[in-house]
Design an enzyme around this catalytic site. Structure first.
Site: not given
Length: 262
Positions: A6, A8-9, A12, A109, A111-112, A131, A134
């Site tokens: 995953d 992410g901003n 990882i 997104g 992740d969503r 969630d 960030t």
């Protein structure tokens, strides 16, 4: 062995699965961006449980979710070196088991998407996922249909914004202070506590107000909480919730199963 990644901003998140079991997990900073070789080396060290030489491709499969396009291609090529199968990149076009009732599902997104898939598995067909990452994202699934949600700045972004947008407010590491056992009250007695109070209580209250508005039109929902900052915020929530720190990784595993067993 399935590796779930995953991107992410801020970090990882990687998880190594054997079937449904999450064997181990780790975080790699998203920045600075590394080379293909460096990502491969990180994963080889992380997945040493396989005890197989990297040249023989130790991973059976890899699934990737990403909200950082400049990292996606590099990490995809890196994981292709280690995986027996072509890595899967998550978006709404895959078989997720979810119906998307939004105009542009490809803009959601990844992740969503993983979050609501996992939430449906553990909480039932109607759930709200918060969630705390960030960004703080809220995603709604109603009877297996993704109906939308909302997005607000995460607590670290709020801290940085207050510091960069003002002359005197300090840059505060909230996670460090709260983890150290700070006894927080809504009414701060100095600038630091005022900032922490505003961000922590403000985030918790803002999330609960949004959920209340969402529930006015559609009931009932189970609330599922996840994300890197969830540990800081969840004790300030007044609503009942389920806490699953590895929700995104488990969602990736479920989606991979649905797209390999179809």
């Amino acid at each position: 062995m399935l590796l779930a990644v995953d991107i992410g901003n801020s970090s990882i998140n990687i998880g190594l699965f054997s079937g449904e079991r999450l064997l181990k997990k780790a975080k790699i900073p998203s920045y600075p961006i590394m080379t293909e070789e460096e990502y491969a080396e990180e994963v080889i060290i992380f997945s040493s449980i396989t005890q197989v030489d990297a040249s023989s491709k130790p991973l059976d499969a890899v699934i990737i979710s990403s909200v950082v396009p400049e990292i996606t291609d590099i990490l995809y090529r890196s994981m292709a070196r280690l995986s027996k199968k072509i890595p899967v990149i998550l978006d709404s076009s895959l078989n997720t088991g979810i119906v998307f009732d939004v105009p542009q599902p490809l803009e959601i997104g990844a992740d969503r998407i993983a979050n609501v898939v996992a939430a449906q598995e553990i909480a039932g067909p109607s759930a709200i996922v918060v969630d705390f990452g960030t960004a703080t994202t809220i995603s709604v699934i109603k009877n297996g249909v993704f109906t939308g949600g909302s997005i607000m700045p995460g607590i670290d972004l709020m801290c940085k914004s207050l510091h960069s947008g003002t002359s005197k407010l300090p840059l505060i590491d909230i996670s460090e202070l709260v983890t150290e056992g700070l006894n927080l009250h809504a009414i701060g007695k100095d600038t630091t506590i005022c900032i922490i109070s505003g961000i922590i209580y403000g985030t918790a209250g803002g999330v609960e107000r949004l959920i209340s508005e969402m529930e006015e039109a559609e009931r009932p929902f189970r609330l599922v909480v996840t994300g890197g900052n969830a540990g800081l915020i969840k004790r300030f929530l007044k609503k009942d919730y389920m806490f699953e720190p590895d929700l995104t990784l488990h969602g990736l595993r479920l989606i991979h199963e649905r797209n390999t067993n179809a």
